[in-house]
Design an enzyme around this catalytic site. Sequence first.
Site, PDB file in Angstrom:
ATOM      1  N   THR A 188      -9.702 -11.662  13.559  1.00  0.00           N
ATOM      2  CA  THR A 188     -10.844 -11.891  14.441  1.00  0.00           C
ATOM      3  C   THR A 188     -11.735 -10.656  14.403  1.00  0.00           C
ATOM      4  O   THR A 188     -11.314  -9.588  13.934  1.00  0.00           O
ATOM      5  CB  THR A 188     -10.395 -12.133  15.892  1.00  0.00           C
ATOM      6  OG1 THR A 188      -9.829 -10.914  16.414  1.00  0.00           O
ATOM      7  CG2 THR A 188      -9.366 -13.248  15.985  1.00  0.00           C
ATOM      8  N   ASP A 223     -18.476 -17.930  27.739  1.00  0.00           N
ATOM      9  CA  ASP A 223     -18.567 -16.665  27.007  1.00  0.00           C
ATOM     10  C   ASP A 223     -19.763 -15.892  27.521  1.00  0.00           C
ATOM     11  O   ASP A 223     -20.754 -16.491  27.970  1.00  0.00           O
ATOM     12  CB  ASP A 223     -18.717 -16.937  25.506  1.00  0.00           C
ATOM     13  CG  ASP A 223     -18.277 -15.754  24.648  1.00  0.00           C
ATOM     14  OD1 ASP A 223     -17.203 -15.845  24.025  1.00  0.00           O
ATOM     15  OD2 ASP A 223     -19.001 -14.745  24.620  1.00  0.00           O
ATOM     16  N   ASN A 257      -9.127 -15.738  28.287  1.00  0.00           N
ATOM     17  CA  ASN A 257      -9.012 -15.087  26.979  1.00  0.00           C
ATOM     18  C   ASN A 257     -10.068 -14.027  26.729  1.00  0.00           C
ATOM     19  O   ASN A 257      -9.935 -13.234  25.800  1.00  0.00           O
ATOM     20  CB  ASN A 257      -9.089 -16.186  25.908  1.00  0.00           C
ATOM     21  CG  ASN A 257      -9.244 -15.652  24.514  1.00  0.00           C
ATOM     22  OD1 ASN A 257      -8.326 -15.050  23.970  1.00  0.00           O
ATOM     23  ND2 ASN A 257     -10.419 -15.867  23.927  1.00  0.00           N
ATOM     24  N   TYR A 259      -6.501   0.136  26.481  1.00  0.00           N
ATOM     25  CA  TYR A 259      -6.203  -1.230  26.066  1.00  0.00           C
ATOM     26  C   TYR A 259      -4.763  -1.589  26.409  1.00  0.00           C
ATOM     27  O   TYR A 259      -4.479  -2.665  26.949  1.00  0.00           O
ATOM     28  CB  TYR A 259      -6.455  -1.368  24.567  1.00  0.00           C
ATOM     29  CG  TYR A 259      -6.418  -2.794  24.055  1.00  0.00           C
ATOM     30  CD1 TYR A 259      -7.527  -3.621  24.192  1.00  0.00           C
ATOM     31  CD2 TYR A 259      -5.290  -3.306  23.430  1.00  0.00           C
ATOM     32  CE1 TYR A 259      -7.508  -4.923  23.720  1.00  0.00           C
ATOM     33  CE2 TYR A 259      -5.250  -4.609  22.964  1.00  0.00           C
ATOM     34  CZ  TYR A 259      -6.362  -5.412  23.108  1.00  0.00           C
ATOM     35  OH  TYR A 259      -6.338  -6.706  22.645  1.00  0.00           O
ATOM     36  N   LYS A 290      -3.575  -4.530  29.030  1.00  0.00           N
ATOM     37  CA  LYS A 290      -2.768  -5.663  28.581  1.00  0.00           C
ATOM     38  C   LYS A 290      -1.370  -5.663  29.222  1.00  0.00           C
ATOM     39  O   LYS A 290      -0.805  -6.726  29.487  1.00  0.00           O
ATOM     40  CB  LYS A 290      -2.678  -5.665  27.061  1.00  0.00           C
ATOM     41  CG  LYS A 290      -4.025  -5.919  26.373  1.00  0.00           C
ATOM     42  CD  LYS A 290      -4.658  -7.236  26.822  1.00  0.00           C
ATOM     43  CE  LYS A 290      -5.901  -7.566  26.030  1.00  0.00           C
ATOM     44  NZ  LYS A 290      -6.480  -8.881  26.412  1.00  0.00           N
ATOM     45  N   ILE A 340      -4.539 -10.352  14.394  1.00  0.00           N
ATOM     46  CA  ILE A 340      -5.195 -11.629  14.149  1.00  0.00           C
ATOM     47  C   ILE A 340      -6.522 -11.379  13.445  1.00  0.00           C
ATOM     48  O   ILE A 340      -7.226 -10.414  13.747  1.00  0.00           O
ATOM     49  CB  ILE A 340      -5.441 -12.387  15.468  1.00  0.00           C
ATOM     50  CG1 ILE A 340      -4.221 -12.312  16.387  1.00  0.00           C
ATOM     51  CG2 ILE A 340      -5.839 -13.832  15.183  1.00  0.00           C
ATOM     52  CD1 ILE A 340      -2.949 -12.890  15.825  1.00  0.00           C
TER      53      ILE A 340
END
Length: 255
Positions: A193, A39, A92, A158, A162, A191
């Site tokens: 997050t 990360d 990810n 975005y 993607k 999600i």
Amino acid sequence: MQAGSIQGRVAIVTGGGSGIGRATALGLAAEGWTVVAADIDEAAAQETARLVGAAAGQASALRVDVTRDEDCAAMVAQTLTRHGRLDAAFNNAGIAGYPLRTVDHSPAQWQRVIDVNLSGVFHCLRHEIPAMQRQGGGAIVNTASIMGLRGAFGGSAYCAAKHGVVGLTKAAALECGRDGIRINAVCPGYIDTPMTTGEEAIFSDKLLDAGLQRAAIRRLARPEEVADMVVWLCSPRASYVTGASFTVDAGVTAS
């Protein structure tokens, strides 16, 4: 397949410091994988490694900026030095886009989203694939999004990134099948997050609610519900699966 059959296998998880990445690191470790949590936030990656250890798993942490090809090269090299092999990778790491119309993006904003969310996956693949080729195979999962399968008002950068991940996944899978490397994508929906509900979220509460109203299961997903799909795709249980994009979206893209 029993968990014991993958003892000794090693997986990298980028964006491993939080959200889906952390949940996947924990899920892989629970099945016996040794995990490298990578990360840009080194402290977050170290916390993931600590949580894996507290659950009797094996993990290490690395600071990696996926926009830097040299960081991704070092990530793979250090994994091989520490653990001797690389059997799976979950690419990810990502950032939210800017809630702007296409014409309102600055070139710098556009490029930042592409650099992290698309080029970051490319940089990882560029170094993961040769390592897996040398050892005779492996499995890779890239994080795309339902926004890689459809459009979103105010999400052009975005969506473009993607969609690019979905296309890159298909092309790389075709290139690597004969090397015993499977490459797939996961396309999460809404999600729970920080990217969806935190300060960096691209969606307003109104847009998020509108999205959930299109779902068959009208709630946010837990990160673990995406992680379960990733763990399966990394495992020999998915031995005939490659070049595919799997939605984990409560039916949003079916509506």
